[in-house]
Design a protein around this motif. Structure first.
Motif, PDB file in Angstrom:
ATOM      1  N   ARG A   2      33.727  53.339  45.467  1.00 37.87           N
ATOM      2  CA  ARG A   2      33.576  51.944  45.044  1.00 37.87           C
ATOM      3  C   ARG A   2      33.388  51.061  46.282  1.00 37.87           C
ATOM      4  O   ARG A   2      34.085  51.217  47.277  1.00 37.87           O
ATOM      5  N   SER A   4      32.986  47.077  47.887  1.00 38.66           N
ATOM      6  CA  SER A   4      33.249  45.652  47.711  1.00 38.66           C
ATOM      7  C   SER A   4      32.381  44.858  48.676  1.00 38.66           C
ATOM      8  O   SER A   4      32.463  45.051  49.888  1.00 38.66           O
ATOM      9  N   TRP A  28      22.297  50.129  42.369  1.00 36.85           N
ATOM     10  CA  TRP A  28      23.012  51.254  42.956  1.00 36.85           C
ATOM     11  C   TRP A  28      23.761  51.982  41.850  1.00 36.85           C
ATOM     12  O   TRP A  28      24.279  51.346  40.926  1.00 36.85           O
ATOM     13  N   SER A  29      23.842  53.285  41.949  1.00 35.91           N
ATOM     14  CA  SER A  29      24.433  54.087  40.883  1.00 35.91           C
ATOM     15  C   SER A  29      25.959  54.068  40.886  1.00 35.91           C
ATOM     16  O   SER A  29      26.592  54.402  39.885  1.00 35.91           O
ATOM     17  N   GLN A  30      26.572  53.638  41.992  1.00 34.23           N
ATOM     18  CA  GLN A  30      28.016  53.649  42.121  1.00 34.23           C
ATOM     19  C   GLN A  30      28.608  52.280  41.738  1.00 34.23           C
ATOM     20  O   GLN A  30      27.925  51.268  41.754  1.00 34.23           O
ATOM     21  N   PRO A  31      29.899  52.242  41.389  1.00 35.50           N
ATOM     22  CA  PRO A  31      30.531  50.961  41.043  1.00 35.50           C
ATOM     23  C   PRO A  31      30.659  50.057  42.263  1.00 35.50           C
ATOM     24  O   PRO A  31      30.933  50.522  43.360  1.00 35.50           O
ATOM     25  N   TRP A  32      30.466  48.747  42.040  1.00 31.91           N
ATOM     26  CA  TRP A  32      30.600  47.793  43.140  1.00 31.91           C
ATOM     27  C   TRP A  32      31.020  46.424  42.601  1.00 31.91           C
ATOM     28  O   TRP A  32      30.879  46.140  41.422  1.00 31.91           O
ATOM     29  N   GLU A  33      31.555  45.644  43.482  1.00 33.32           N
ATOM     30  CA  GLU A  33      32.007  44.303  43.140  1.00 33.32           C
ATOM     31  C   GLU A  33      31.590  43.342  44.238  1.00 33.32           C
ATOM     32  O   GLU A  33      31.259  43.753  45.351  1.00 33.32           O
ATOM     33  N   PRO A  57      27.577  42.186  38.815  1.00 31.81           N
ATOM     34  CA  PRO A  57      28.724  42.959  38.338  1.00 31.81           C
ATOM     35  C   PRO A  57      30.011  42.610  39.084  1.00 31.81           C
ATOM     36  O   PRO A  57      30.028  42.543  40.313  1.00 31.81           O
ATOM     37  N   ASN A  58      31.062  42.365  38.330  1.00 29.54           N
ATOM     38  CA  ASN A  58      32.394  42.189  38.910  1.00 29.54           C
ATOM     39  C   ASN A  58      32.421  41.138  40.014  1.00 29.54           C
ATOM     40  O   ASN A  58      32.978  41.361  41.097  1.00 29.54           O
ATOM     41  N   GLY A  83      37.542  48.020  46.521  1.00 34.04           N
ATOM     42  CA  GLY A  83      36.680  49.105  46.978  1.00 34.04           C
ATOM     43  C   GLY A  83      37.268  49.951  48.086  1.00 34.04           C
ATOM     44  O   GLY A  83      38.149  49.516  48.835  1.00 34.04           O
TER      45      GLY A  83
END
Length: 288
Positions: A2, A4, A28-33, A57-58, A83
């Motif tokens: 993740r 940030s 991007w395929s991964q989670p992010w904030e 997102p976020n 993250g």
């Protein structure tokens, strides 16, 4: 992993929408904030940010107004981040398409990375001449000591950021130089990611350019005082002050300041050296 994205913000209503629009188009395929660290804005910066909460997102806003300075704002953003990796960009710049993926992939391999600074998109040619950056590659800056990169396009593992205590909040400028040096002093290399591009915006008026040069010089004195005992070579001496004073005086006497460009260069050179001298006095640093 993740990630940030942390953006320090102080009265950036005129520019932050450009950066947020660029982030809204990142993939991007991964989670992010994204964390906007509000350093005490008194304009409508935060109302602009609110408009992007449905597109990025976020996206969160956190308060960092208890202490002025971009270093402190980034530290507060990092503290609130969820993250494993932190990406630092600025509210007056614009990341290019593919930036997030490039930096995210780089941080999956390395602990400390820097992208490329591109200067032509957001700055007129005349402004680049003021700063003598017409031929800048935007890569990591090499010098007599350790390389560094600007915090407008920097990525680091959260654990490493915490290990060095984050940015030095006392430094209102060159805090990114200090940050890069302290991480490398721990043995971690700064890796260059040329495909991760951030378009950087420079000061475009004479007063703003002069004030920034003055502040930079003042902060450099403290930076050098911190790092000289750690092995940094002497990068500022009394001879440089004397030489600059002579050059600037002759430029005035010989009427070499004839247009806005030459005036801008003169003011920034004067402000920088005068700021260094002021910083030496303020921070009790003897440049010998």
């Amino acid at each position: 992993m993740r990630v940030s994205v942390i953006i320090p913000c102080f009265n950036a209503a005129d520019t932050i929408a450009v950066q947020l629009e660029a982030l809204a188009n990142q993939k991007w395929s991964q989670p992010w904030e994204t964390i906007i660290s509000d350093n005490g804005s008194t304009d409508n910066s935060m109302s602009i940010v609110e408009q992007y909460k449905t597109r990025i997102p976020n996206l969160r806003i956190i308060d960092s107004s208890d202490r002025q300075g971009p270093g402190h704002a980034r530290n507060m953003g990092a503290k609130a981040a969820k993250g494993d990796a932190l990406l630092f960009i600025d509210a007056d710049d614009e990341v290019a398409p593919g930036w997030l993926a490039a930096m995210g992939e780089a941080l999956s391999k390395y602990d400390f990375v820097a992208g490329r600074h591109e200067l032509k998109k957001l700055n007129e040619a005349q402004i680049l001449r003021w700063y003598e950056l017409e031929s800048s590659t935007g890569a990591i800056v090499e010098n007599q000591y350790l390389p560094f990169a600007g915090a407008g396009n920097l990525g680091v593992r959260r654990s490493l950021h915490n290990a060095i205590g984050g940015f030095d909040g006392e430094l209102l400028l060159v805090e990114d130089v200090d940050y890069c040096w302290r991480i490398q002093q721990r043995g971690t290399k700064l890796h260059y990611v040329p495909e991760a591009i951030a378009h950087i915006r420079l000061r475009t008026n004479l007063i703003g350019a002069y004030k920034r040069a003055w502040k930079m010089g003042t902060c450099e004195a403290l930076l050098y005082k911190k790092h000289r005992p750690l092995g940094m070579p002497q990068m500022m001496t009394w001879k440089t002050f004397l030489k600059t004073a002579v050059i600037l005086t002759f430029q005035v006497l010989l009427l070499q300041i004839r247009d806005q460009e030459s005036l801008a260069k003169w003011l920034m050179s004067f402000g920088w050296r005068a700021g260094q001298l002021r910083g030496c006095i303020k921070h009790r640093y003897l440049p010998v």
